[in-house]
Design a protein around this motif. Structure first.
Motif, PDB file in Angstrom:
ATOM      1  N   PRO A  33       5.059   3.833  -3.180  1.00  0.00           N
ATOM      2  CA  PRO A  33       3.843   3.150  -2.721  1.00  0.00           C
ATOM      3  C   PRO A  33       2.839   2.977  -3.859  1.00  0.00           C
ATOM      4  O   PRO A  33       2.677   3.862  -4.703  1.00  0.00           O
ATOM      5  CB  PRO A  33       3.284   4.099  -1.650  1.00  0.00           C
ATOM      6  CG  PRO A  33       4.419   5.013  -1.299  1.00  0.00           C
ATOM      7  CD  PRO A  33       5.240   5.133  -2.535  1.00  0.00           C
ATOM      8  N   SER A  49      -5.362   5.275   7.305  1.00  0.00           N
ATOM      9  CA  SER A  49      -5.778   5.753   5.983  1.00  0.00           C
ATOM     10  C   SER A  49      -6.454   4.670   5.147  1.00  0.00           C
ATOM     11  O   SER A  49      -7.021   4.971   4.090  1.00  0.00           O
ATOM     12  CB  SER A  49      -4.563   6.293   5.217  1.00  0.00           C
ATOM     13  OG  SER A  49      -3.714   5.235   4.785  1.00  0.00           O
ATOM     14  N   GLN A  50      -6.396   3.444   5.607  1.00  0.00           N
ATOM     15  CA  GLN A  50      -6.941   2.340   4.821  1.00  0.00           C
ATOM     16  C   GLN A  50      -8.463   2.408   4.760  1.00  0.00           C
ATOM     17  O   GLN A  50      -9.135   2.606   5.765  1.00  0.00           O
ATOM     18  CB  GLN A  50      -6.485   1.005   5.416  1.00  0.00           C
ATOM     19  CG  GLN A  50      -4.982   0.797   5.344  1.00  0.00           C
ATOM     20  CD  GLN A  50      -4.487  -0.349   6.198  1.00  0.00           C
ATOM     21  OE1 GLN A  50      -5.270  -1.041   6.839  1.00  0.00           O
ATOM     22  NE2 GLN A  50      -3.181  -0.550   6.222  1.00  0.00           N
ATOM     23  N   HIS A 109       4.861  -2.698  -6.730  1.00  0.00           N
ATOM     24  CA  HIS A 109       5.740  -1.873  -5.902  1.00  0.00           C
ATOM     25  C   HIS A 109       7.182  -1.947  -6.396  1.00  0.00           C
ATOM     26  O   HIS A 109       7.836  -0.921  -6.600  1.00  0.00           O
ATOM     27  CB  HIS A 109       5.676  -2.326  -4.438  1.00  0.00           C
ATOM     28  CG  HIS A 109       4.474  -1.844  -3.706  1.00  0.00           C
ATOM     29  ND1 HIS A 109       3.283  -2.530  -3.717  1.00  0.00           N
ATOM     30  CD2 HIS A 109       4.266  -0.743  -2.953  1.00  0.00           C
ATOM     31  CE1 HIS A 109       2.394  -1.872  -2.987  1.00  0.00           C
ATOM     32  NE2 HIS A 109       2.959  -0.792  -2.514  1.00  0.00           N
ATOM     33  N   CYS A 134       5.006   3.556   2.135  1.00  0.00           N
ATOM     34  CA  CYS A 134       4.572   4.877   2.604  1.00  0.00           C
ATOM     35  C   CYS A 134       5.479   5.382   3.718  1.00  0.00           C
ATOM     36  O   CYS A 134       5.863   6.560   3.740  1.00  0.00           O
ATOM     37  CB  CYS A 134       3.126   4.818   3.095  1.00  0.00           C
ATOM     38  SG  CYS A 134       1.885   4.749   1.784  1.00  0.00           S
ATOM     39  N   HIS A 149      -2.222   1.744  -8.891  1.00  0.00           N
ATOM     40  CA  HIS A 149      -2.230   0.457  -9.580  1.00  0.00           C
ATOM     41  C   HIS A 149      -3.096   0.519 -10.836  1.00  0.00           C
ATOM     42  O   HIS A 149      -2.679   0.104 -11.931  1.00  0.00           O
ATOM     43  CB  HIS A 149      -2.745  -0.622  -8.622  1.00  0.00           C
ATOM     44  CG  HIS A 149      -2.644  -2.009  -9.158  1.00  0.00           C
ATOM     45  ND1 HIS A 149      -3.720  -2.867  -9.207  1.00  0.00           N
ATOM     46  CD2 HIS A 149      -1.595  -2.697  -9.678  1.00  0.00           C
ATOM     47  CE1 HIS A 149      -3.347  -4.023  -9.714  1.00  0.00           C
ATOM     48  NE2 HIS A 149      -2.066  -3.950 -10.012  1.00  0.00           N
ATOM     49  N   ASP A 164      -1.102   2.242  -4.278  1.00  0.00           N
ATOM     50  CA  ASP A 164      -2.448   2.005  -3.760  1.00  0.00           C
ATOM     51  C   ASP A 164      -3.355   1.640  -4.935  1.00  0.00           C
ATOM     52  O   ASP A 164      -2.893   1.417  -6.058  1.00  0.00           O
ATOM     53  CB  ASP A 164      -2.962   3.221  -2.990  1.00  0.00           C
ATOM     54  CG  ASP A 164      -3.264   4.412  -3.891  1.00  0.00           C
ATOM     55  OD1 ASP A 164      -2.947   4.362  -5.099  1.00  0.00           O
ATOM     56  OD2 ASP A 164      -3.833   5.397  -3.387  1.00  0.00           O
ATOM     57  N   THR A 165      -4.654   1.572  -4.696  1.00  0.00           N
ATOM     58  CA  THR A 165      -5.569   1.136  -5.757  1.00  0.00           C
ATOM     59  C   THR A 165      -5.573   2.107  -6.938  1.00  0.00           C
ATOM     60  O   THR A 165      -5.683   1.681  -8.093  1.00  0.00           O
ATOM     61  CB  THR A 165      -6.998   0.991  -5.212  1.00  0.00           C
ATOM     62  OG1 THR A 165      -7.410   2.230  -4.610  1.00  0.00           O
ATOM     63  CG2 THR A 165      -7.074  -0.104  -4.166  1.00  0.00           C
ATOM     64  N   THR A 198      -0.776   5.594   8.393  1.00  0.00           N
ATOM     65  CA  THR A 198      -1.039   4.828   7.173  1.00  0.00           C
ATOM     66  C   THR A 198      -2.062   3.735   7.425  1.00  0.00           C
ATOM     67  O   THR A 198      -2.931   3.477   6.586  1.00  0.00           O
ATOM     68  CB  THR A 198       0.267   4.231   6.625  1.00  0.00           C
ATOM     69  OG1 THR A 198       1.225   5.280   6.436  1.00  0.00           O
ATOM     70  CG2 THR A 198       0.028   3.545   5.294  1.00  0.00           C
ATOM     71  N   ILE A 216      -2.261   9.390  -7.802  1.00  0.00           N
ATOM     72  CA  ILE A 216      -3.391   9.279  -6.881  1.00  0.00           C
ATOM     73  C   ILE A 216      -4.461  10.313  -7.228  1.00  0.00           C
ATOM     74  O   ILE A 216      -5.651   9.992  -7.346  1.00  0.00           O
ATOM     75  CB  ILE A 216      -2.929   9.454  -5.420  1.00  0.00           C
ATOM     76  CG1 ILE A 216      -2.107   8.248  -4.975  1.00  0.00           C
ATOM     77  CG2 ILE A 216      -4.137   9.640  -4.494  1.00  0.00           C
ATOM     78  CD1 ILE A 216      -1.542   8.373  -3.582  1.00  0.00           C
ATOM     79  N   LYS A 251       2.512  -1.731   0.645  1.00  0.00           N
ATOM     80  CA  LYS A 251       2.089  -0.337   0.503  1.00  0.00           C
ATOM     81  C   LYS A 251       2.399   0.467   1.761  1.00  0.00           C
ATOM     82  O   LYS A 251       2.965   1.565   1.693  1.00  0.00           O
ATOM     83  CB  LYS A 251       0.599  -0.249   0.201  1.00  0.00           C
ATOM     84  CG  LYS A 251       0.106   1.193   0.076  1.00  0.00           C
ATOM     85  CD  LYS A 251      -1.347   1.326   0.454  1.00  0.00           C
ATOM     86  CE  LYS A 251      -1.708   2.775   0.702  1.00  0.00           C
ATOM     87  NZ  LYS A 251      -3.075   2.942   1.203  1.00  0.00           N
ATOM     88  N   THR A 252       2.024  -0.072   2.920  1.00  0.00           N
ATOM     89  CA  THR A 252       2.272   0.643   4.174  1.00  0.00           C
ATOM     90  C   THR A 252       3.766   0.840   4.396  1.00  0.00           C
ATOM     91  O   THR A 252       4.216   1.923   4.790  1.00  0.00           O
ATOM     92  CB  THR A 252       1.652  -0.125   5.353  1.00  0.00           C
ATOM     93  OG1 THR A 252       0.240  -0.208   5.160  1.00  0.00           O
ATOM     94  CG2 THR A 252       1.938   0.568   6.674  1.00  0.00           C
TER      95      THR A 252
END
Length: 220
Positions: free
Chosen positions: A139, A33-34, A164, A127, A145, A141-142, A30, A184, A123-124
């Motif tokens: 989770p 993955s950022q 979250h 996940c 959101h 993410d952008t 994770t 996603i 988030k992490t």
């Protein structure tokens, strides 16, 4: 939520849970993955596992060597330092590089443990809870959101961190994985940051923002 999930699956396909990794593996994956694509982060993780035979080796290796192994994932120098910082704290706490005991803790206890690690946020942690432990986490993410705000699931000023817990309470446990993955995919391909494709959106009639975006010319 069920109607949204069904439409996302019809539009983007069903999402089946991926193979569960050990907790540290998922945690590192994770981090990798950022700020990069799934393809690049996957290559970086594979490169790390190919270069080093254990997390102990990763921890004690020179940081530039770790960075070289994950170069394909982007900002490798930063991520290498972060991974080693996380592993250092885990070893100090557990006296080994193994977090399997977290399976005996509650979701909240695991969440707070993970969030206390260097650079690990909501988030992490979510996940790891969802993907590695099969827990009922959600989770954000952008993409999740942004789409959640446009759909009206959360207010426009709700931060990703606050989202979250808010979405976690609203989404039924059995829908959290498919709904998360569907949002996603939808955010990447249809509900894009700029010029969303509202005219092609399977959720348009359920969306708070779509009509206004189209009318203003900010969407297609």
């Amino acid at each position: 939520m069920r109607a949204l999930t069904r439409r996302l699956e019809k539009s983007h396909g069903e999402h089946h849970p991926k193979e569960q990794l050990p907790i540290i593996d998922e945690l590192v994956a994770t981090v990798l993955s950022q700020a990069t694509s799934d393809v690049n982060s996957g290559r970086a993780f594979a490169g790390l596992k190919a270069r080093f035979s254990s997390w102990e080796e990763v921890l004690h290796a020179p940081t530039p060597e770790v960075a070289d192994a994950i170069r394909s994932g982007g900002i490798a120098d930063v991520k290498a330092r972060r991974i080693q910082e996380i592993l250092t704290v885990i070893e100090e706490r557990e006296h080994m590089l193994d977090l399997s005991r977290l399976h005996d803790l509650s979701d909240e206890e695991v969440y707070h443990y993970l969030c206390s690690l260097p650079g690990v946020g909501p988030k992490t942690s979510a996940c790891v809870l969802l993907f590695s432990m099969g827990r009922d986490a959600f989770p954000v993410d952008t993409h999740v959101h942004r789409v959640a705000i446009r759909l009206g699931l959360i207010g426009p000023k709700v931060s990703a961190q606050a989202a979250h817990s808010m979405l976690g309470r609203r989404v039924p446990p059995e829908l959290r994985y498919p709904f998360h993955m569907g949002l996603i995919r939808h955010g990447r391909t249809v509900c894009r940051p700029r010029v969303p494709l509202c005219s092609e959106c399977a959720l348009f009639d359920l969306c708070d923002s779509g009509p206004d975006l189209l009318a203003s010319g900010k969407a297609r």
